[in-house]
Write an enzyme that holds these catalytic residues in place. Structure first.
Site, PDB file in Angstrom:
ATOM      1  N   GLY A 155     -26.343  19.106   2.840  1.00  0.00           N
ATOM      2  CA  GLY A 155     -26.051  19.272   4.256  1.00  0.00           C
ATOM      3  C   GLY A 155     -27.024  18.614   5.219  1.00  0.00           C
ATOM      4  O   GLY A 155     -26.610  18.062   6.238  1.00  0.00           O
ATOM      5  N   THR A 195     -18.200  24.052  -1.985  1.00  0.00           N
ATOM      6  CA  THR A 195     -17.806  24.122  -0.577  1.00  0.00           C
ATOM      7  C   THR A 195     -16.356  23.658  -0.541  1.00  0.00           C
ATOM      8  O   THR A 195     -15.967  22.790  -1.323  1.00  0.00           O
ATOM      9  CB  THR A 195     -18.692  23.153   0.241  1.00  0.00           C
ATOM     10  OG1 THR A 195     -19.986  23.707   0.324  1.00  0.00           O
ATOM     11  CG2 THR A 195     -18.150  22.919   1.638  1.00  0.00           C
ATOM     12  N   THR A 242     -18.745  17.478   2.068  1.00  0.00           N
ATOM     13  CA  THR A 242     -19.441  18.376   1.151  1.00  0.00           C
ATOM     14  C   THR A 242     -20.617  17.627   0.552  1.00  0.00           C
ATOM     15  O   THR A 242     -20.501  16.449   0.228  1.00  0.00           O
ATOM     16  CB  THR A 242     -18.510  18.892   0.034  1.00  0.00           C
ATOM     17  OG1 THR A 242     -19.306  19.672  -0.880  1.00  0.00           O
ATOM     18  CG2 THR A 242     -17.822  17.773  -0.728  1.00  0.00           C
ATOM     19  N   GLY A 243     -21.729  18.295   0.436  1.00  0.00           N
ATOM     20  CA  GLY A 243     -22.889  17.619  -0.120  1.00  0.00           C
ATOM     21  C   GLY A 243     -24.170  18.195   0.446  1.00  0.00           C
ATOM     22  O   GLY A 243     -24.167  19.307   0.991  1.00  0.00           O
ATOM     23  N   GLY A 263     -26.141  24.744   7.070  1.00  0.00           N
ATOM     24  CA  GLY A 263     -25.878  23.368   6.643  1.00  0.00           C
ATOM     25  C   GLY A 263     -24.998  22.613   7.616  1.00  0.00           C
ATOM     26  O   GLY A 263     -24.870  22.976   8.796  1.00  0.00           O
ATOM     27  N   ASP A 264     -24.379  21.570   7.112  1.00  0.00           N
ATOM     28  CA  ASP A 264     -23.570  20.688   7.961  1.00  0.00           C
ATOM     29  C   ASP A 264     -22.162  21.223   8.224  1.00  0.00           C
ATOM     30  O   ASP A 264     -21.540  20.861   9.227  1.00  0.00           O
ATOM     31  CB  ASP A 264     -23.439  19.311   7.293  1.00  0.00           C
ATOM     32  CG  ASP A 264     -22.764  19.431   5.928  1.00  0.00           C
ATOM     33  OD1 ASP A 264     -23.227  20.266   5.109  1.00  0.00           O
ATOM     34  OD2 ASP A 264     -21.771  18.722   5.680  1.00  0.00           O
ATOM     35  N   ARG A 304     -31.077  29.372   7.039  1.00  0.00           N
ATOM     36  CA  ARG A 304     -30.710  27.947   6.944  1.00  0.00           C
ATOM     37  C   ARG A 304     -29.193  27.769   7.130  1.00  0.00           C
ATOM     38  O   ARG A 304     -28.381  28.494   6.562  1.00  0.00           O
ATOM     39  CB  ARG A 304     -31.127  27.409   5.570  1.00  0.00           C
ATOM     40  CG  ARG A 304     -30.784  25.932   5.345  1.00  0.00           C
ATOM     41  CD  ARG A 304     -29.481  25.765   4.590  1.00  0.00           C
ATOM     42  NE  ARG A 304     -29.211  24.368   4.286  1.00  0.00           N
ATOM     43  CZ  ARG A 304     -28.028  23.928   3.850  1.00  0.00           C
ATOM     44  NH1 ARG A 304     -27.027  24.758   3.675  1.00  0.00           N
ATOM     45  NH2 ARG A 304     -27.841  22.648   3.600  1.00  0.00           N
TER      46      ARG A 304
END
Ligand code: ASP
Length: 346
Positions: free
Chosen positions: A266, A212, A263-264, A242-243, A240
């Protein structure tokens, strides 16, 4: 007992992520970027690949720096910087995005302007060449903050953005990553940055690439902007999201506090409202950007999530904490000094 364990974890994380800069009158940072956090270790990366990542991070920072030096806004710098990373197949954003369970590339992106606190985001888009520009168009050319799927694509087309065939985003490496994930566990979405903890939970894909991308910039007028762009997680299903495109979770900017891009894993970033949490800690508790960023990552870690983030305040103090083995990341100071890092200790 639990409390002291938590405190120990926080302290350990602080020690592990000695990646804060500029807190004591040091150089002023004007841009900080990331290209994803994950299980990055020297032994798993060829020298050629490492050199390619470092060159890509340098190019991204050089692009942002040139924009800022020529008087452009932090928003322009963030968009131009993220373009270089989206166009590079090494990163999980734009070309090189990971594949969904169905074998599609569904991308998310967001941008926020710290001066006006306006924001824009797109989610689950499949034909917009540079999703970060679509996020900016949502912010500047509509009264909305977030658009998803075909609607976002129609809007981007109308705004004159480059539209491509979905095959543009294909890379063999990501396709192979999906095939591996399908073989290993077709029932679960696979994090693009599986940690030991996520392996235990069965969401591993250690061989997969990370990436990301995100950027935070501080321009000559003292304004902050932050942006994030991603393909999300390999093997994701059911639309889906993510964050990254969720304002306050993966992306946030406020001139009064900081610009942040995460990043990670989410889901943990959404539940912890990580980016806004950093801003809130700075605003309400008077914490430095470094302390707030580290506290936020510690909270993610305590819940079982992993990843990292970049943050930059309006005075040019930067922080880049992470609780994974590595994070592609880099900084540029106002005098043009570029530094890039991948591993924990460099
Ligand atoms: N945070 C992104 C997501 O969960 C993935 C990543 O940062 O690698 O979609």
């Amino acid at each position: 007992m639990l409390k002291s364990l938590k405190t120990a974890t926080v302290l350990l994380l602080c020690l592990l992520s000695d990646v804060t800069f500029g807190q004591t009158g040091g150089p002023k940072y004007v841009m900080v970027i990331h290209g994803g956090a994950g299980t990055l270790s020297r032994k798993n990366m060829s020298p050629e690949k490492e050199a390619a990542y470092r060159a890509a991070l340098k190019l991204a920072l050089q692009t942002g720096y040139t924009a800022i030096k020529s008087g452009k806004s932090s928003l322009d710098a963030v968009e131009a910087t993220i373009h270089t990373l989206e166009d590079n197949p090494l990163f999980n954003a734009g070309k090189g995005a990971v594949f969904t369970h169905e074998g599609r590339n569904e991308m998310d992106a967001a941008v926020m302007d710290g001066k006006t606190m306006k924001a824009g985001a797109v989610a689950g888009v499949t034909v917009i060449r540079n999703p970060i520009s679509a996020a900016r168009a949502v912010m500047e050319k509509s009264e909305h903050v977030m658009m998803a799927g075909p609607g976002a694509e129609a809007f981007a087309k109308q705004a004159g953005l480059a539209i491509v065939d979905p095959s543009y985003f294909y890379t063999k490496e990501r396709w192979d990553g999906l095939q591996k994930a399908l073989r290993e566990d077709s029932a679960k979405a696979v994090l693009d940055h599986g940690s030991k903890k996520s392996m235990l939970l069965g969401t591993q894909n250690r061989d997969n690439k990370f990436g990301t991308v995100g950027a935070v910039a501080l321009d000559n007028a003292g304004n902050l902007a932050a942006g994030t762009s991603t393909g999300g997680m390999t093997n994701k299903k059911y639309g889906r999201i993510g964050d990254s495109p969720v304002i306050g979770a993966g992306t946030y900017a406020n001139n009064a506090t900081a610009g942040i891009s995460c990043t990670g894993w989410g889901e943990f970033y959404i539940r912890n409202v990580v980016a806004y949490d950093i801003s809130a800690m700075m605003e309400y508790k008077n914490m430095t950007v470094a302390d707030a960023a580290q506290a936020a990552i510690a909270k993610v870690g305590n819940m079982g999530g992993d990843g990292g983030l970049i943050a930059l305040d309006a005075k040019g103090h930067a922080a880049m904490p992470f609780n994974t083995e590595g994070m592609y990341r880099g900084t540029v100071t106002e005098d043009g000094k570029i530094e890039v890092f991948i591993f924990k200790k460099e």
